[in-house]
Enzyme design. Structure first.
Site, PDB file in Angstrom:
ATOM      1  N   CYS A 185       1.130   0.180  -6.479  1.00 13.17           N
ATOM      2  CA  CYS A 185       1.741   1.232  -5.639  1.00 13.17           C
ATOM      3  C   CYS A 185       0.692   2.322  -5.455  1.00 13.17           C
ATOM      4  CB  CYS A 185       3.015   1.768  -6.279  1.00 13.17           C
ATOM      5  SG  CYS A 185       2.736   2.650  -7.798  1.00 13.17           S
TER       6      CYS A 185
ATOM      7  N   CYS B 174       7.385  17.051  -1.260  1.00  8.64           N
ATOM      8  CA  CYS B 174       6.661  16.762  -0.008  1.00  8.64           C
ATOM      9  C   CYS B 174       5.617  15.677  -0.215  1.00  8.64           C
ATOM     10  CB  CYS B 174       5.961  18.011   0.500  1.00  8.64           C
ATOM     11  SG  CYS B 174       7.102  19.274   1.011  1.00  8.64           S
TER      12      CYS B 174
END
Ligand SMILES: Nc1ncnc2c1ncn2[C@@H]1O[C@H](COP(=O)(O)OP(=O)(O)OP(=O)(O)O)[C@@H](O)[C@H]1O
Ligand SMILES: [Zn+2]
EC number: 2.7.7.-
Length: 452
Positions: A407, A242
Site C-alpha cells: 500500500c 486530508c
C-alpha cells in the site's frame, strides 16, 4: 521611568522584527541549502506577552490603507480601532489557517499568534497559500508570520513553533481575544474547546475535507461548546484526514476566509455570528446550508452549570487518537510476515514467481504503481467476490508462490495480510506485506518513484 522602559521595549521589538525580516529575506536569496530553518522569526515562548499599547487613533497611513472597509458604516473608525487593538490566536497554519491569517493581517488585526508544530512541505502548497516554494522545510509558524508581515508589516505576528497541548494551552490562550481552530485532529479540537471555556475565549472552528467544509463558533454569547454537541469523541477509525482522504485546495480556502470573517465580526461586534449555527458547504454541489445547533447544555461537563472537567486533561487518551498527523507505523504483523522493499526488489530482479496485490484505491494506482500488481482496494478485501477471484487465481498457481501486499505507507497492507490469512486460511500460500509500502520503495529502492 516606566514610560521610558516602555518606549525602549517598543523600539527593541521594532528592531527585532526588522532583523527577523531581513534574516528571512537573506535566507530566501541564499537558496534553501544554506538556510538555518529555525532562525528567522524564531518561535516565541508561550509566556511572551504582547505589548499593551492601545491604539487610540488611526494614523493617516491606516486611514488610507483600510479606507474601503473604513467607510462601511458597520465598521467605521470604531471597528477599525477594535481590530487594531485585537489579538487573534490561529492554531494550525495549514489549509484553514493560511487564508484566515492572510485576511486577518490584511484587515489590520493588531496581533496575530501563529501556532503550528510542523514544517512546510511541497504537498502543502496547493492550499496552504501563505507558504512558498522557497520556504519548504521552514516551520509553518515562521513562514506564516513572514507571509503575513509581507502583506501588512504593521501587524504584530508571533510565531509559535510547537504543538498545542494541555501544558501550554491555557497560558497561551489567555493572551488572546479570539481563537481560531484551524487544526485537523479530534484531540486538538477537544483541547481547544476546553481551554477556550476555561480561558473564556470565543472559538471559531473550521474543517475541510475532499469537497466539503464546515464552520461554527463555540463558546460565544452563551452558545454551545464542542462538547455540548459531541460529548464523546468519535471512534478513531471513523476520522479521515486530508492526507488520506484528499482535499481540493480552494475548499479550506473558503472556510478559512469565513473563519477570518467570523473573527472580524466578533471583534467589531458585527451582526449574527455562527454561534449555535453550523455552516455546511458542499463545493461539488455548490451549496451552502446552515443548520441550527442544540443550545448550550446545562449538563455539559465543561461549560455546563456544574462542570466536572475543570482542568485540561490528556486529550490523546480521551480521544484514543493522536494530536498530530505525523506518519505513524502500525506493527500488526510478526517480522516473518513482512519483507522489506529491498527484499522485494531482489525477488523482482531474480524473477522469482510471486503475486503482488496493491490494496490502494484505483485513483491512487493511476498516480503510480509497481509493475504487475493486482489491485484489490483494502475496502474490498473482505468482499466474497474479491476473495473468490483471488482464490481462483491462487488455485492456478503453485502452492509455494508467495503473495505480497503493498500500500502507500505499509499500514493497510498489514491489515490486508491479517484479513487474507483469516479468510483464505485453507490456502497453502504465504501472505506477507512490504514493510513501509511504496514510500519505503521510493526511499530505499527507486528514488525516482513518486511520493504522494
Ligand atoms: N496540536 C497541534 N498543535 C500545533 N499545530 C497543530 C496541532 N494539531 C494540528 N496542527 C497543525 O494544523 C494544521 C492543519 O492543517 P492541514 O490539515 O491543512 O495541514 P497538514 O497537516 O500539513 O496536511 P497534510 O495532512 O496534507 O499533510 C497542520 O499544519 C498541523 O501541523
Ligand atoms: Zn459545552
Amino acid at each position: 521611568m516606566e514610560s521610558e522602559l516602555h518606549e525602549l521595549r517598543r523600539q527593541l521589538q521594532e528592531k527585532t522584527k526588522e532583523i527577523n525580516r531581513l534574516n528571512l529575506l537573506l535566507r530566501e536569496k541564499d537558496g534553501l541549502g544554506n538556510l538555518d530553518v529555525t532562525l528567522p522569526f524564531t518561535s516565541a515562548d508561550t509566556n511572551v506577552s504582547h505589548p499593551d499599547i492601545p491604539c487610540e487613533t488611526l494614523s493617516n497611513a491606516s486611514i488610507a490603507r483600510y479606507s474601503r472597509q473604513l467607510i462601511l458604516p458597520e465598521v467605521g473608525v470604531k471597528g477599525q480601532l477594535a481590530l487594531a487593538n485585537a489579538s487573534v490566536l490561529i492554531v494550525g497554519a495549514g489549509g484553514l489557517g493560511c487564508p484566515a491569517a492572510l485576511y486577518l493581517a490584511a484587515a489590520g488585526t493588531g496581533c496575530l499568534g501563529l501556532l503550528d508544530y510542523d514544517t512546510v512541505e511541497l504537498s502543502n502548497l496547493h492550499r496552504q497559500v501563505l507558504h512558498t516554494e522557497q520556504r519548504v522545510s521552514v516551520p509553518k509558524s515562521s513562514s506564516a508570520a513572514f507571509g503575513c508581515n509581507q502583506l501588512n508589516s504593521t501587524v504584530r505576528c508571533i510565531p509559535y513553533h510547537m504543538q498545542l497541548d494541555s501544558q501550554n494551552a491555557l497560558q497561551l490562550l489567555r493572551q488572546y481575544d479570539v481563537v481560531l481552530d484551524c487544526t485537523d485532529n479530534v484531540a486538538t479540537r477537544y483541547l481547544l474547546n476546553d481551554a477556550c471555556i476555561m480561558a473564556k475565549k470565543p472559538l471559531i472552528s473550521g474543517s475541510a475535507l475532499r469537497f466539503e467544509g464546515q464552520l461554527t463558533v463555540y463558546n460565544y454569547q452563551d452558545g454551545p461548546c464542542y462538547r455540548c454537541l459531541y460529548p464523546t469523541p468519535p471512534p478513531p477509525e471513523t476520522v479521515t484526514n486530508c492526507s488520506d482522504g484528499g482535499v481540493l485546495g480552494v475548499i479550506p480556502g473558503i472556510i478559512g476566509c469565513l473563519q477570518a470573517l467570523e473573527a472580524v465580526k466578533v471583534i467589531c461586534s458585527l451582526g449574527n455570528t455562527y454561534s449555535q449555527r453550523l455552516l455546511l458547504f458542499d463545493g461539488l454541489e455548490g451549496t451552502f446550508r446552515t443548520i441550527k445547533l442544540r443550545p448550550r447544555q446545562q449538563s455539559c461537563v465543561v461549560c455546563g452549570d456544574n462542570p466536572s472537567v475543570t482542568k485540561l486533561i490528556d486529550y490523546e487518551q480521551f480521544c484514543g487518537s493522536r494530536a498530530n498527523d505525523k506518519e505513524h507505523s502500525l506493527e500488526l504483523l510478526k517480522p516473518e510476515d513482512r519483507i522489506s522493499a529491498k527484499e522485494y526488489q531482489s525477488i523482482v530482479k531474480e524473477k522469482l514467481p510471486h503475486l503482488l496485490i496493491d490494496v490502494r484505491l484505483p485513483v491512487e494506482q493511476e498516480i503510480c504503481s509497481l509493475p504487475g500488481a493486482w489491485n484489490i482496494p483494502i475496502g474490498d478485501i473482505h468482499k466474497e467476490e474479491c476473495l473468490e477471484k483471488l482464490r481462483k487465481k491462487l488455485q492456478e498457481t503453485d502452492d509455494s508462490v508467495p503473495v505480497y501486499l503493498v500500500c502507500r505507507r505499509g499500514n493497510d497492507s498489514q491489515e490486508a495480510v491479517k484479513a487474507l490469512k483469516e479468510k483464505l486460511k485453507d490456502m497453502p500460500h504465504k501472505f506477507k506485506d512490504i514493510y513501509g509500502g511504496l514510500h519505503a520503495w521510493s526511499k530505499h529502492v527507486d528514488t525516482d518513484f513518486p511520493v504522494y
